[in-house]
Design a protein around this motif. Sequence first.
Motif, PDB file in Angstrom:
ATOM      1  N   UNK A 129       0.819  -1.208   0.000  1.00  0.00           N
ATOM      2  CA  UNK A 129       0.000   0.000   0.000  1.00  0.00           C
ATOM      3  C   UNK A 129       0.847   1.250   0.000  1.00  0.00           C
ATOM      4  N   UNK A 130       0.255   2.328  -0.536  1.00  0.00           N
ATOM      5  CA  UNK A 130       0.917   3.637  -0.544  1.00  0.00           C
ATOM      6  C   UNK A 130      -0.098   4.716  -0.231  1.00  0.00           C
ATOM      7  N   UNK A 131       0.352   5.709   0.509  1.00  0.00           N
ATOM      8  CA  UNK A 131      -0.401   6.948   0.693  1.00  0.00           C
ATOM      9  C   UNK A 131       0.531   8.078   0.277  1.00  0.00           C
ATOM     10  N   UNK A 132       0.058   8.921  -0.621  1.00  0.00           N
ATOM     11  CA  UNK A 132       0.838  10.086  -1.068  1.00  0.00           C
ATOM     12  C   UNK A 132       0.215  11.328  -0.478  1.00  0.00           C
ATOM     13  N   UNK A 133       1.063  12.183   0.071  1.00  0.00           N
ATOM     14  CA  UNK A 133       0.610  13.463   0.607  1.00  0.00           C
ATOM     15  C   UNK A 133       1.745  14.464   0.454  1.00  0.00           C
ATOM     16  N   UNK A 134       1.516  15.470  -0.378  1.00  0.00           N
ATOM     17  CA  UNK A 134       2.518  16.481  -0.688  1.00  0.00           C
ATOM     18  C   UNK A 134       3.802  15.806  -1.160  1.00  0.00           C
ATOM     19  N   UNK A 135       4.919  16.009  -0.507  1.00  0.00           N
ATOM     20  CA  UNK A 135       6.190  15.426  -0.934  1.00  0.00           C
ATOM     21  C   UNK A 135       6.587  14.212  -0.085  1.00  0.00           C
ATOM     22  N   UNK A 136       5.588  13.496   0.427  1.00  0.00           N
ATOM     23  CA  UNK A 136       5.852  12.321   1.257  1.00  0.00           C
ATOM     24  C   UNK A 136       5.100  11.129   0.674  1.00  0.00           C
ATOM     25  N   UNK A 137       5.784   9.990   0.610  1.00  0.00           N
ATOM     26  CA  UNK A 137       5.170   8.730   0.183  1.00  0.00           C
ATOM     27  C   UNK A 137       5.270   7.767   1.363  1.00  0.00           C
ATOM     28  N   UNK A 138       4.117   7.339   1.866  1.00  0.00           N
ATOM     29  CA  UNK A 138       4.062   6.354   2.935  1.00  0.00           C
ATOM     30  C   UNK A 138       3.890   4.983   2.282  1.00  0.00           C
ATOM     31  N   UNK A 157       5.290   3.926  13.994  1.00  0.00           N
ATOM     32  CA  UNK A 157       6.683   3.530  13.816  1.00  0.00           C
ATOM     33  C   UNK A 157       7.012   3.582  12.332  1.00  0.00           C
ATOM     34  N   UNK A 158       8.226   4.043  12.009  1.00  0.00           N
ATOM     35  CA  UNK A 158       8.569   4.159  10.591  1.00  0.00           C
ATOM     36  C   UNK A 158      10.075   4.116  10.376  1.00  0.00           C
ATOM     37  N   UNK A 159      10.433   3.854   9.134  1.00  0.00           N
ATOM     38  CA  UNK A 159      11.802   3.908   8.666  1.00  0.00           C
ATOM     39  C   UNK A 159      11.786   4.894   7.500  1.00  0.00           C
ATOM     40  N   UNK A 160      12.627   5.916   7.507  1.00  0.00           N
ATOM     41  CA  UNK A 160      12.537   7.015   6.539  1.00  0.00           C
ATOM     42  C   UNK A 160      13.743   7.029   5.610  1.00  0.00           C
ATOM     43  N   UNK A 161      13.458   7.217   4.317  1.00  0.00           N
ATOM     44  CA  UNK A 161      14.489   7.473   3.309  1.00  0.00           C
ATOM     45  C   UNK A 161      14.269   8.889   2.803  1.00  0.00           C
ATOM     46  N   UNK A 169      10.993  12.606  -3.352  1.00  0.00           N
ATOM     47  CA  UNK A 169      10.104  12.633  -2.186  1.00  0.00           C
ATOM     48  C   UNK A 169      10.726  11.883  -1.008  1.00  0.00           C
ATOM     49  N   UNK A 170      10.244  12.216   0.166  1.00  0.00           N
ATOM     50  CA  UNK A 170      10.634  11.484   1.371  1.00  0.00           C
ATOM     51  C   UNK A 170       9.801  10.207   1.405  1.00  0.00           C
ATOM     52  N   UNK A 171      10.438   9.064   1.601  1.00  0.00           N
ATOM     53  CA  UNK A 171       9.736   7.786   1.682  1.00  0.00           C
ATOM     54  C   UNK A 171       9.669   7.384   3.146  1.00  0.00           C
ATOM     55  N   UNK A 172       8.465   7.117   3.622  1.00  0.00           N
ATOM     56  CA  UNK A 172       8.256   6.682   4.999  1.00  0.00           C
ATOM     57  C   UNK A 172       7.700   5.262   4.955  1.00  0.00           C
ATOM     58  N   UNK A 173       8.516   4.294   5.339  1.00  0.00           N
ATOM     59  CA  UNK A 173       8.084   2.898   5.396  1.00  0.00           C
ATOM     60  C   UNK A 173       7.456   2.679   6.765  1.00  0.00           C
ATOM     61  N   UNK A 174       6.195   2.302   6.785  1.00  0.00           N
ATOM     62  CA  UNK A 174       5.463   2.144   8.046  1.00  0.00           C
ATOM     63  C   UNK A 174       5.767   0.764   8.613  1.00  0.00           C
ATOM     64  N   UNK A 175       6.146   0.738   9.890  1.00  0.00           N
ATOM     65  CA  UNK A 175       6.616  -0.479  10.545  1.00  0.00           C
ATOM     66  C   UNK A 175       5.733  -0.892  11.705  1.00  0.00           C
ATOM     67  N   UNK A 176       5.878  -2.155  12.073  1.00  0.00           N
ATOM     68  CA  UNK A 176       5.369  -2.629  13.355  1.00  0.00           C
ATOM     69  C   UNK A 176       6.448  -2.302  14.385  1.00  0.00           C
ATOM     70  N   UNK A 177       6.091  -2.300  15.629  1.00  0.00           N
ATOM     71  CA  UNK A 177       7.016  -1.881  16.689  1.00  0.00           C
ATOM     72  C   UNK A 177       8.323  -2.664  16.673  1.00  0.00           C
ATOM     73  N   UNK A 178       8.249  -3.965  16.450  1.00  0.00           N
ATOM     74  CA  UNK A 178       9.438  -4.805  16.563  1.00  0.00           C
ATOM     75  C   UNK A 178      10.300  -4.832  15.300  1.00  0.00           C
TER      76      UNK A 178
END
Length: 194
Positions: A129-138, A157-161, A169-178
């Motif tokens: 899945x992806x969510x785009x908002x302005x210059x960020x891609x989740x 929780x996330x990991x960012x590129x 764009x800034x890429x935000x990979x959405x993570x589980x806590x662990x």
Amino acid sequence: MSFIKPRFIKPVSIALLAAAIAACSTNTPTAATASKPASSKAVDVVQNNTDWYQVRTETELYLFDDYAVFSQFLQTGKAPYTKALDKKDNFDRSIVLALAAEDQSKSLDAVAASRLWNVSMAPAYPFYGEIREEQVIYVFSRYGDMVDMAKIGEPTFSYVEVGGGPKGERIVYVLAKEEKKPEAAIKAFHAKYK
């Protein structure tokens, strides 16, 4: 077990055994039977639940279940067909389905993007899945995380590129806590945009 009187153990054991047998013999659909489509419309929905895309603007939230339509929208700002749901998200944006031309006559129950939004259909595995908002891609590898973000607006929780997107764009990979570095999600994202 000296605190339980022996005369109660046997009736309670029998009652628990009867409840377990009754639960196993009910006619509720199993995962195998529930996934079998009843009509050709259901087949379209089932085949289109591996990925889900959203684009957030200040006033609208566009939902996509087709990567080609999503990609076209990113390039042109338009989809072949859009359908307003007359609903708003938690941030007062109007929710709009962005569909391929051949999907415009389908009922909302036959459109995967609508069913994923309403949490009335389970996603396939693996999920993307992806969510785009302005210059960020989740980027999401779990449907539940995407649903949660729709409610709260940001991932927990996330990991960012920084600058890792196709247009910087800034890429935000959405993570589980662990989780640590989401190698599979990074690979899936880069496969789509290289």
